[in-house]
Structures are given as C-alpha cells and as structure tokens.
Design a protein around this motif. Structure first.
Motif, PDB file in Angstrom:
ATOM      1  N   VAL A  54       9.264  69.617  -4.515  1.00 36.86           N
ATOM      2  CA  VAL A  54      10.396  68.885  -5.102  1.00 36.86           C
ATOM      3  C   VAL A  54      10.582  67.516  -4.465  1.00 36.86           C
ATOM      4  CG1 VAL A  54      11.761  70.876  -5.861  1.00 36.86           C
ATOM      5  CG2 VAL A  54      12.045  70.016  -3.520  1.00 36.86           C
ATOM      6  N   SER A  55      11.076  66.601  -5.297  1.00 37.40           N
ATOM      7  CA  SER A  55      11.567  65.316  -4.807  1.00 37.40           C
ATOM      8  C   SER A  55      12.991  65.521  -4.331  1.00 37.40           C
ATOM      9  CB  SER A  55      11.593  64.296  -5.949  1.00 37.40           C
ATOM     10  OG  SER A  55      10.316  63.836  -6.228  1.00 37.40           O
ATOM     11  N   ALA A  56      13.572  64.489  -3.741  1.00 44.74           N
ATOM     12  CA  ALA A  56      14.992  64.538  -3.392  1.00 44.74           C
ATOM     13  C   ALA A  56      15.787  64.415  -4.684  1.00 44.74           C
ATOM     14  CB  ALA A  56      15.318  63.374  -2.474  1.00 44.74           C
ATOM     15  N   LYS A 100       4.380  56.461   0.211  1.00 40.68           N
ATOM     16  CA  LYS A 100       5.048  55.350  -0.468  1.00 40.68           C
ATOM     17  C   LYS A 100       6.146  55.875  -1.373  1.00 40.68           C
ATOM     18  CE  LYS A 100       1.149  52.278  -0.811  1.00 40.68           C
ATOM     19  NZ  LYS A 100      -0.024  52.071  -1.615  1.00 40.68           N
ATOM     20  N   ARG A 101       6.999  54.985  -1.875  1.00 37.01           N
ATOM     21  CA  ARG A 101       8.039  55.404  -2.823  1.00 37.01           C
ATOM     22  C   ARG A 101       7.412  56.152  -4.003  1.00 37.01           C
ATOM     23  NH1 ARG A 101      13.350  53.743  -2.752  1.00 37.01           N
ATOM     24  NH2 ARG A 101      13.535  55.669  -3.947  1.00 37.01           N
ATOM     25  N   GLY A 102       8.101  57.162  -4.448  1.00 34.84           N
ATOM     26  CA  GLY A 102       7.565  57.981  -5.539  1.00 34.84           C
ATOM     27  C   GLY A 102       6.490  58.943  -5.058  1.00 34.84           C
ATOM     28  N   GLY A 103       6.366  59.056  -3.731  1.00 31.27           N
ATOM     29  CA  GLY A 103       5.247  59.785  -3.134  1.00 31.27           C
ATOM     30  C   GLY A 103       5.308  61.299  -3.242  1.00 31.27           C
ATOM     31  N   GLY A 104       6.389  61.834  -3.804  1.00 32.77           N
ATOM     32  CA  GLY A 104       6.419  63.270  -4.051  1.00 32.77           C
ATOM     33  C   GLY A 104       5.254  63.667  -4.956  1.00 32.77           C
ATOM     34  N   ASP A 105       4.880  62.762  -5.844  1.00 32.65           N
ATOM     35  CA  ASP A 105       3.728  63.012  -6.720  1.00 32.65           C
ATOM     36  C   ASP A 105       2.448  63.165  -5.904  1.00 32.65           C
ATOM     37  OD1 ASP A 105       5.291  62.767  -8.966  1.00 32.65           O
ATOM     38  OD2 ASP A 105       4.715  60.694  -9.386  1.00 32.65           O
ATOM     39  N   ILE A 129      19.297  60.045  -4.042  1.00 30.97           N
ATOM     40  CA  ILE A 129      19.567  60.387  -2.641  1.00 30.97           C
ATOM     41  C   ILE A 129      18.666  59.558  -1.716  1.00 30.97           C
ATOM     42  CG2 ILE A 129      19.360  62.240  -0.911  1.00 30.97           C
ATOM     43  CD1 ILE A 129      21.713  62.866  -2.641  1.00 30.97           C
ATOM     44  N   THR A 130      17.412  59.383  -2.107  1.00 29.53           N
ATOM     45  CA  THR A 130      16.498  58.600  -1.252  1.00 29.53           C
ATOM     46  C   THR A 130      17.031  57.187  -1.019  1.00 29.53           C
ATOM     47  OG1 THR A 130      14.629  59.859  -2.110  1.00 29.53           O
ATOM     48  CG2 THR A 130      14.114  57.776  -1.008  1.00 29.53           C
ATOM     49  N   ASP A 131      17.561  56.568  -2.073  1.00 26.72           N
ATOM     50  CA  ASP A 131      18.094  55.214  -1.904  1.00 26.72           C
ATOM     51  C   ASP A 131      19.319  55.227  -0.995  1.00 26.72           C
ATOM     52  OD1 ASP A 131      16.219  53.794  -3.456  1.00 26.72           O
ATOM     53  OD2 ASP A 131      17.145  54.575  -5.270  1.00 26.72           O
TER      54      ASP A 131
HETATM   55  N1  ASP Z   1      12.318  60.601  -3.235  1.00 27.48           N
HETATM   56  C1  ASP Z   1      11.245  59.672  -3.096  1.00 27.48           C
HETATM   57  C2  ASP Z   1      11.531  58.409  -3.863  1.00 27.48           C
HETATM   58  O1  ASP Z   1      12.575  58.290  -4.494  1.00 27.48           O
HETATM   59  C3  ASP Z   1       9.918  60.258  -3.423  1.00 27.48           C
HETATM   60  C4  ASP Z   1       9.804  60.834  -4.804  1.00 27.48           C
HETATM   61  O2  ASP Z   1      10.811  60.967  -5.505  1.00 27.48           O
HETATM   62  O3  ASP Z   1       8.697  61.153  -5.210  1.00 27.48           O
HETATM   63  O4  ASP Z   1      10.753  57.503  -3.818  1.00 27.48           O
END
Ligand code: ASP
Length: 447
Positions: free
Chosen positions: A36-38, A181-186, A49-51
């Motif tokens: 899961v991502s945040a 990196k950002r979006g790194g949950g992928d 939440i990450t921001d």
């Molecule tokens: N929570 C992190 C982000 O907002 C990672 C992700 O969502 O994949 O960048």
C-alpha cells in the motif's frame, strides 16, 4: 499462482476505500501479497499524507511548531480506524511517533505514511504486517539490492504465508530508512513481485488503465487494453503516466506482466503491460498518442556534410559540454537537427549556437523554438505500410504544418514536431484519423 496487488494512495484514502480493497483482495485467493501507498487524497483539493509529512519535515527544519499538523495527520488515520472498528491503538502509536519527530530522520518521518496505512490495512485484511525495512534492502548508491531483498522476502513468505507491506521505502544494510522517488510505492510493488517470482503484478489505482490520449485534450479517449513495455516507455516519456516510470524495470527484466486496474471500478478490464503483445485481428494500429510542448530544434546545414565523418559527434559534444540532454537527431543529407527541451537551453542557446559555429563552420545554423513533439505509438505500425502517410495526410488536410519528423529506431513510434499552438489540434486530428475511426470499424470492446 502468486499475485502482488499494490494499492495507490487514493485506493486507501478512507474507510470506504479500504472496504473496496478488501473486496478486491478477498475476490481472489491468489492475492496474498499486498503493498500500500500512504493514504492519499479523499477529494480533489485534499492533501496526501505523504505531502503533509514532508510539510512536517519543513516545519522541523525551520524550527516551526508542527503540533497541530501532526494532530491533523493523526486524525486521518484515527478516522479510518474508527470507521472500520479496528483495534490497533492508532492514536497511541501515532502520538508516540509525534513525540519523537525532532529526533527522527526526514526519510523515516515520511515513511510513516505508508507504515501506518499498512498497519491498519493488515488488521483490516486479517493478514500479517511485513515492515518494508525488513524486506527491501538498498545499497549505498541508492539502488535496490535485489538478492538480499529476495532472500528476506522469501523468508517472510515462508514465515507468514501472506502479508501487507508498506510501499515507498526500505532500509540500507545498516538499518537506515530510505525512500524511493515520489510515487515509489509502484516500485516497491514491482520489486516484491520480482522477488516472489509473481505471475502478475497488479497495480490498483483510480483510473481504468492507460488512456490512448490525454483526456484533457481528446474527449473521452479509448482505454488501451494491451500495451508492450516499449510502447509504454514511449508514451510515458512523452507525458502519459499512470505508473511511476521506474516501476517497470524490476518486473520487465524477468517477464512479469503488470496489470493496471481501477479500485473504484474493479470489473473494468484495465491495461495489461507485457514484453510482447500477442497478435490478433482486434489489435489496433495505433496504441496511443502523447506529446509535450516547448522543445527547441537547432538545424545545422553544410554543403557536402554527408562526406564529413564525425560532424554529428562534434555537434553533440557542444550540447554535452553544456550539460544538455538531446531528445532527437533528425537527419538530412547535408543537414541535421538537434532537438532538445527548451527549458534546458533557455539561458545558453546563444552560447551553444556560437560554439556550434566555431566547431563545425556550418553554412547555417537555425533555431526553431516553441516546438511541440507528438509521439504516435503503435507496435503494429512497422508491419503495416502507409501509416506515416496517413498521419501526414490527416495533418495536411487539417492545415497543420509539420516542422519535423522522426521515427524511433524500432519503428514503434513516429515523432512529429508541430508548433506549440497547433499541439492540441494535431493530437485530435491524429486521434480522429486513427483511433476514433477504428472504434467505428472494430467490434465493440468489452469494458
Ligand atoms: N506516498 C508516496 C508518494 O505520495 C509514494 C506512493 O504513493 O507511491 O509519493
């Protein structure tokens, strides 16, 4: 069958979304590994939440009190836990974390978004929790140590049988938390899929897959159901993104397909990304169209250039010296162009032109700016003659001037340069000439 299911921020933003996730996971007994991502945005102008955690770091860095901000973040988790009647003592645990923020590293602080989300999800799915710090291992150069990660993940598989793992972070060998990196949950999901030798990597998000064009430009564009990794790279590079760009590498290397699915519409087919896409008569000629504005082309011409070996290299050396990355090099017999991102040369184009003149002694150097590049992507184009003719014909009929043409080396894309102001119209013209027209001819797609 092993499936890794990764759920993005909007899929875990509220208790309602958690319920959808549980329905999806329970619908298929092969979905035993969840990432899961945040918790992300609950509505359009909400905050992820990450921001908010990044904002906590900024407060700490500037010695500004962030008690209220931490309370707000805590409340987001508490709300989910209360709505789902979870027993995990979220308020207590979060307050413990809040009381320590001054002594924690910035990456650790940000990683707690996924950590707490995964904690709640593990209880809700009734699955064990696997801390990514005990699974994903980073080398000191920032790359993932796939071997060590695989050992830890397989060990977890033996011990736990199934698990929920937070995405976006791991740890270095000495135990320090490190973020992707950002979006790194992928990327976490892809790494896990690879280390578990998964059959498929499911990436659950809030869109029903990859679209064949930007919906802000083309009305209601068709969803791409099958796409190859190469095609996806071409489209993502030109601005169409659903997945974090780097997420494809871990799975692609070992031939695991990625399936993009929509948590809010789980029955829609989504998009499957594979190394090769099987041939069938329903395959489209054009897979997708994407593009970006604000490129700049420098055209260099010199009589008898074709006989002068090394001239392109000399020109590229100039761009290299200025640290400018080159996008395309369309060539003619006695001329060639160098296409770059306009923003990369904004403050140095005169210096570059000057150096090119010195180094090459050309007959002319001309600069075309405000150039938009459009990439028409389709793995089937190379096998069907006449495709580019149709693209150019359609644009010509619409009175759109094409300033540049190149084709990618594997012939999976045709790249067109048009003036910035013709960008939206050109995309619509190509879309109507191919995709919309095909939709009329083709049997209806199951959605
Ligand atoms: N929570 C992190 C982000 O907002 C990672 C992700 O969502 O994949 O960048």
């Amino acid at each position: 069958m092993i499936k890794v299911a990764k759920f993005g921020g909007s899929s875990v933003a509220t208790a309602e979304q958690f319920k959808k996730v549980r329905n999806i996971v329970r619908a298929d007994p092969d979905r035993r590994f969840v990432v899961v991502s945040a918790a992300g945005k609950r509505f359009a102008d909400d905050n992820k939440i990450t921001d908010l955690l990044l904002l906590v770091n900024a407060h700490i860095a500037y010695h500004v009190d962030c008690t209220q901000l931490l309370k707000d973040i805590e409340q987001r988790f508490v709300q989910i836990a209360e709505d789902l009647e979870l027993t995990y003592p979220i308020a207590e645990k979060f307050e413990e974390f809040s009381s320590l923020v001054g002594s924690l590293s910035p990456e650790y602080i940000v990683s707690r978004g996924e950590w707490f989300t995964a904690r709640l999800m593990a209880e809700y799915l009734d699955m064990p929790f696997l801390d990514a710090a005990d699974a994903v291992v980073f080398r000191h150069d920032g790359s993932v140590d796939m071997e060590r990660t695989a050992t830890q993940v397989k060990d977890a598989l033996q011990r736990l049988g199934s698990f929920v793992m937070p995405g976006f972070y791991g740890s270095t060998v000495d135990g320090t938390i490190k973020l992707f990196k950002r979006g790194g949950g992928d990327i976490s999901g892809a790494v896990l899929a690879r280390c578990l030798d998964a059959h498929i990597y499911e990436n659950w998000t809030d869109v029903s897959g990859f679209l064949s064009a930007d919906p802000r430009i083309v009305d209601n564009p068709r969803t791409i159901h099958r796409i190859t990794f190469d095609e996806m790279r071409e489209l993502s590079y030109m601005g169409a993104t659903v997945l974090q760009e780097e997420a494809i590498f871990p799975v692609r290397e070992v031939g695991i397909p990625i399936q993009i699915k929509n948590t809010n519409n789980p029955d829609s087919q989504g998009t499957i990304i594979r190394e090769t896409a099987e041939d069938n008569e329903r395959e489209h000629l054009i897979t997708g169209i994407a593009g970006r504005k604000d490129f700049l082309a420098v055209h260099i011409s010199k009589a008898h250039m074709s006989n002068r070996i090394g001239i392109v290299r000399e020109a590229l050396a100039v761009f290299e010296r200025y640290g400018v990355s080159v996008e395309h090099i369309p060539t003619g017999v006695d001329s060639f162009g160098v296409v770059v991102n306009g923003a990369d040369v904004a403050d140095k184009i005169y210096l570059i032109v000057n150096d090119l003149q010195q180094a090459l002694d050309p007959d002319s150097v001309t600069v075309i700016d405000k150039l938009a590049l459009i990439s028409v992507v389709g793995r089937n184009m190379s096998r069907r003659p006449g495709t580019s003719g149709r693209v150019f014909g359609a644009l010509g009929e619409a009175g759109i001037n094409i300033r540049m043409i190149t084709q990618s080396s594997q012939e999976i894309s045709i790249i067109l340069g048009v003036n910035n102001e013709d960008f939206d119209r050109a995309i619509n013209v190509v879309y109507s000439a191919f995709v919309a027209e095909e939709m009329v001819d083709m049997p209806k797609e199951e959605e």
